[in-house]
Design an enzyme around this catalytic site. Sequence first.
Site, short mmCIF file in Angstrom:
data_model
loop_
_atom_site.label_atom_id
_atom_site.label_comp_id
_atom_site.label_asym_id
_atom_site.label_seq_id
_atom_site.Cartn_x
_atom_site.Cartn_y
_atom_site.Cartn_z
N LYS A 200 0.84 -1.20 0.00
CA LYS A 200 0.00 0.00 0.00
C LYS A 200 0.88 1.25 0.00
O LYS A 200 0.68 2.17 -0.77
CB LYS A 200 -0.91 -0.03 1.23
N GLU A 206 11.03 -4.40 3.83
CA GLU A 206 11.11 -5.81 3.41
C GLU A 206 10.71 -5.96 1.94
O GLU A 206 11.38 -6.63 1.15
CB GLU A 206 10.15 -6.67 4.25
N GLY A 260 -4.35 -1.86 5.49
CA GLY A 260 -3.51 -2.95 4.98
C GLY A 260 -4.05 -4.33 5.34
O GLY A 260 -4.13 -5.22 4.49
N ARG A 261 -4.47 -4.51 6.58
CA ARG A 261 -4.93 -5.84 7.00
C ARG A 261 -6.35 -6.14 6.53
O ARG A 261 -6.89 -7.21 6.81
CB ARG A 261 -4.78 -6.01 8.51
N GLU A 346 -3.01 -6.44 15.52
CA GLU A 346 -2.59 -5.13 14.99
C GLU A 346 -3.73 -4.13 15.10
O GLU A 346 -3.51 -2.93 15.24
CB GLU A 346 -2.10 -5.26 13.54
N HIS A 377 -1.12 -32.15 18.65
CA HIS A 377 0.16 -32.76 18.98
C HIS A 377 1.21 -31.72 19.33
O HIS A 377 2.40 -32.01 19.37
CB HIS A 377 0.60 -33.65 17.82
N LYS A 487 10.70 -0.01 13.38
CA LYS A 487 11.14 0.25 12.00
C LYS A 487 12.17 1.38 11.99
O LYS A 487 13.19 1.30 11.31
CB LYS A 487 9.94 0.69 11.13
O1 F6P Z 1 3.11 -3.93 9.92
C1 F6P Z 1 2.75 -2.64 9.59
C2 F6P Z 1 2.11 -2.57 8.24
O2 F6P Z 1 1.88 -1.23 7.94
C3 F6P Z 1 0.81 -3.38 8.12
O3 F6P Z 1 -0.28 -2.73 8.66
C4 F6P Z 1 0.75 -3.61 6.67
O4 F6P Z 1 -0.14 -4.63 6.34
C5 F6P Z 1 2.19 -3.96 6.38
O5 F6P Z 1 2.94 -3.11 7.22
C6 F6P Z 1 2.62 -3.79 4.96
O6 F6P Z 1 2.45 -2.46 4.53
P1 F6P Z 1 2.50 -2.07 3.02
O7 F6P Z 1 1.35 -2.75 2.33
O8 F6P Z 1 2.37 -0.58 2.99
O9 F6P Z 1 3.81 -2.52 2.46
#
Ligand code: F6P
Length: 526
Positions: A200, A206, A260-261, A346, A377, A487
């Site tokens: 987003k 990452e 995002g979630r 979250e 298990h 972060k």
């Molecule tokens: O973990 C924080 C967060 O902002 C989440 O809410 C989100 O799903 C994830 O990082 C990834 O964010 P993006 O879609 O902006 O890369």
Amino acid sequence: MTSIIATDAWRALAGHRDTTASDTIADLFAADGDRFKNNSWELDGVLLDLSKNRIDYAAWDGLLALAEDAGVTAARDAMYAGETINTTEGRKVLHVALRDGTGIADAGVAEDVTATMARLAAFTQAIHDGSLTGRTGKPFRHVINIGIGGSHLGPMLTAEALGRADYPEVRFAANVDGHDLTAALANVDPETTLFLVGSKSFTTQETLTNAASAARWLTEAVGSNAVSGHFAALTAKPDAAKAFGIAAQHIFPIWDWVGGRFSLWSAVGLPSALAMGWSAFAAMLDGAHSMDRHFRDAPLAVNLPVRLALAGIWNINMEGLGALAVVPYDERLRSLPAFIQQLDMESNGKGVTQTGAPLDVAAAPIVFGLAGTNAQHTFHQWLHQGPLGAAVEFIGVARPDHGFSGHHDKLIANLLAQAEALALGTDGDGDVNRACSGNRPSTTILLEALDPKRLGMLLALYEHKVFVQGVIWGINSFDQFGVELGKQLAARLLPDMGEAPTGARTYDPSTAGLLARYRSWRGLPE
Ligand code: F6P
């Protein structure tokens, strides 16, 4: 707003809990032959059984009064009306519009959704029929989704649940750990691989790191112009995606009103659509929409997400159970616990209320889980006899989609037996080591089938559950500031990890010691 524990509704509920503390789940069943009938709710092939929670009728009345008192109805209506209910970020919360833009007052939202869905459908179709190919003219055989958190868990869960073997294989790389990307790239041919960058913000470390490495891997094999033909972006920041080299026709928008979630239902769900096919993805959206309609229109007392949320409030706040085990008895739903972990923790893992006052009750359980029967298990011993205890949510599917006889009845017998054992326990024939106390609450959600519609309904059920709980606790469920500090600190640590540390920062002794050992084990200068 007054603290929730100072409200009449909360006090009445806590008082009722105190006076009925010695009633067990077994007592509740013994006293009421209609307990299952009166404590389970069904909607179109989704059965929610809450009867194995230690909640009597008066407690339900108290919980429903609490929901009214906390403004659940008004908050729900405000979400649907497109009000800015994510107050800290100044955003609307309209993931429900992704399932049916027409029900939303804001016409611009509906237009954006309709147009983007049409583009996603066409893109999915073109990948599946081979009309959209890679740079060398070969159809795509692998899709690698690069994204993390909400840009990973929902798409992965649904692709695992409903992915088809005759479509390109969809893989996922989320972790900045290069082993993740290495595994995703194993045995795939660059000429037939499509990369989706789901982010987003298009700033997530990452995702950008993995995307850059994947682009290098691709261009080394296919040529310097390969990114525009082999990459697509799912993002609210199209300019950043363009700057990365992704072609405009391969950039699919999402908007700031999609958290995002909650973004599985948007362009972020493209990997899922590619895995299951567009008609299945659309049916999943329809399923979610039917749960949305139910959530919006049904009175609180017969509203599945509300009832599920209230059972959670009871278990967390009245029974003191701070953990929730999510155990899907269906291997295809193995990623559901992780998805719900993000959705729940979250969203509601916050320490302040909407007014900025400290939260003075427990909120957001520790969510953990694993597919059953594997979970039996690993941690079920702890569920049955451990002193901490947890509430459990079992998810089962009545009709399997495999052809092996003798498996499915065993699977579901295990689910039912686990819930029964938790509720009723055993005296172990007098052996204290074998005794299980019972009286441990669980909920069972039984789906008629794991089809797109029921999967959509299930996930929307959980989304609304988390929302309702957030309202009751007075939390803004739609921001996530708690993830920012780590972060920022990682970004500030990074310059001290390489050949030439800046030395500009001082660290606490533990961080300094760990960094020094890391550097020495990597053969880096002191
Ligand atoms: O973990 C924080 C967060 O902002 C989440 O809410 C989100 O799903 C994830 O990082 C990834 O964010 P993006 O879609 O902006 O890369």
